[in-house]
Design a protein around this motif. Structure first.
Motif, PDB file in Angstrom:
ATOM      1  N   LEU A  42       0.854  -1.186   0.000  1.00  0.00           N
ATOM      2  CA  LEU A  42       0.000   0.000   0.000  1.00  0.00           C
ATOM      3  C   LEU A  42       0.890   1.236   0.000  1.00  0.00           C
ATOM      4  O   LEU A  42       1.939   1.256   0.636  1.00  0.00           O
ATOM      5  N   PHE A  43       0.464   2.269  -0.718  1.00  0.00           N
ATOM      6  CA  PHE A  43       1.188   3.534  -0.683  1.00  0.00           C
ATOM      7  C   PHE A  43       0.226   4.662  -1.005  1.00  0.00           C
ATOM      8  O   PHE A  43      -0.897   4.429  -1.442  1.00  0.00           O
ATOM      9  N   LYS A  44       0.651   5.890  -0.729  1.00  0.00           N
ATOM     10  CA  LYS A  44      -0.174   7.058  -1.022  1.00  0.00           C
ATOM     11  C   LYS A  44       0.295   7.687  -2.319  1.00  0.00           C
ATOM     12  O   LYS A  44       1.487   7.777  -2.583  1.00  0.00           O
ATOM     13  N   ASN A  45      -0.696   8.120  -3.094  1.00  0.00           N
ATOM     14  CA  ASN A  45      -0.433   8.820  -4.344  1.00  0.00           C
ATOM     15  C   ASN A  45      -1.235  10.111  -4.262  1.00  0.00           C
ATOM     16  O   ASN A  45      -2.430  10.121  -4.543  1.00  0.00           O
ATOM     17  N   GLY A  46      -0.616  11.180  -3.801  1.00  0.00           N
ATOM     18  CA  GLY A  46      -1.349  12.412  -3.518  1.00  0.00           C
ATOM     19  C   GLY A  46      -2.247  12.162  -2.315  1.00  0.00           C
ATOM     20  O   GLY A  46      -1.792  11.734  -1.268  1.00  0.00           O
ATOM     21  N   ARG A  47      -3.559  12.400  -2.475  1.00  0.00           N
ATOM     22  CA  ARG A  47      -4.495  12.162  -1.374  1.00  0.00           C
ATOM     23  C   ARG A  47      -5.179  10.798  -1.479  1.00  0.00           C
ATOM     24  O   ARG A  47      -6.064  10.472  -0.704  1.00  0.00           O
TER      25      ARG A  47
END
Length: 86
Positions: free
Chosen positions: A7-12
């Motif tokens: 899992l990772f964040k891409n912007g919001r």
């Protein structure tokens, strides 16, 4: 235990890095609840409905556990027909 994705964040937004052996074709996927609380099923997006061919193709993508007992347990009480001459 199964294969792990990251899992990772891409912007919001939150995103999932899918291992190579599970990659999808196309640009969209479909999410739906799994059979157990907290589970999510990720699958190829179902083709637009409208043709019988699309319907039958989508049927093959539904896992058997979702179809088990689908209509077997519904109650169908006795229905008395009205007498048309009464």
């Amino acid at each position: 235990m199964g294969v792990i994705g990251k899992l990772f964040k891409n912007g919001r937004s939150q995103a999932v890095r899918i291992p190579a052996e599970f990659r999808f074709e196309g640009t969209e996927v479909e999410f739906r609840p799994g059979p157990n609380p907290g589970e999510v099923i990720l699958s190829s997006k179902v083709e637009a409905a409208g043709t019988l061919d699309a319907f039958f193709k989508s049927r093959t993508k539904i896992p058997d556990w979702e179809l088990e007992g689908f209509l077997e347990h519904r109650e169908q009480g006795q229905h008395e027909r009205d007498d048309p001459l009464a």
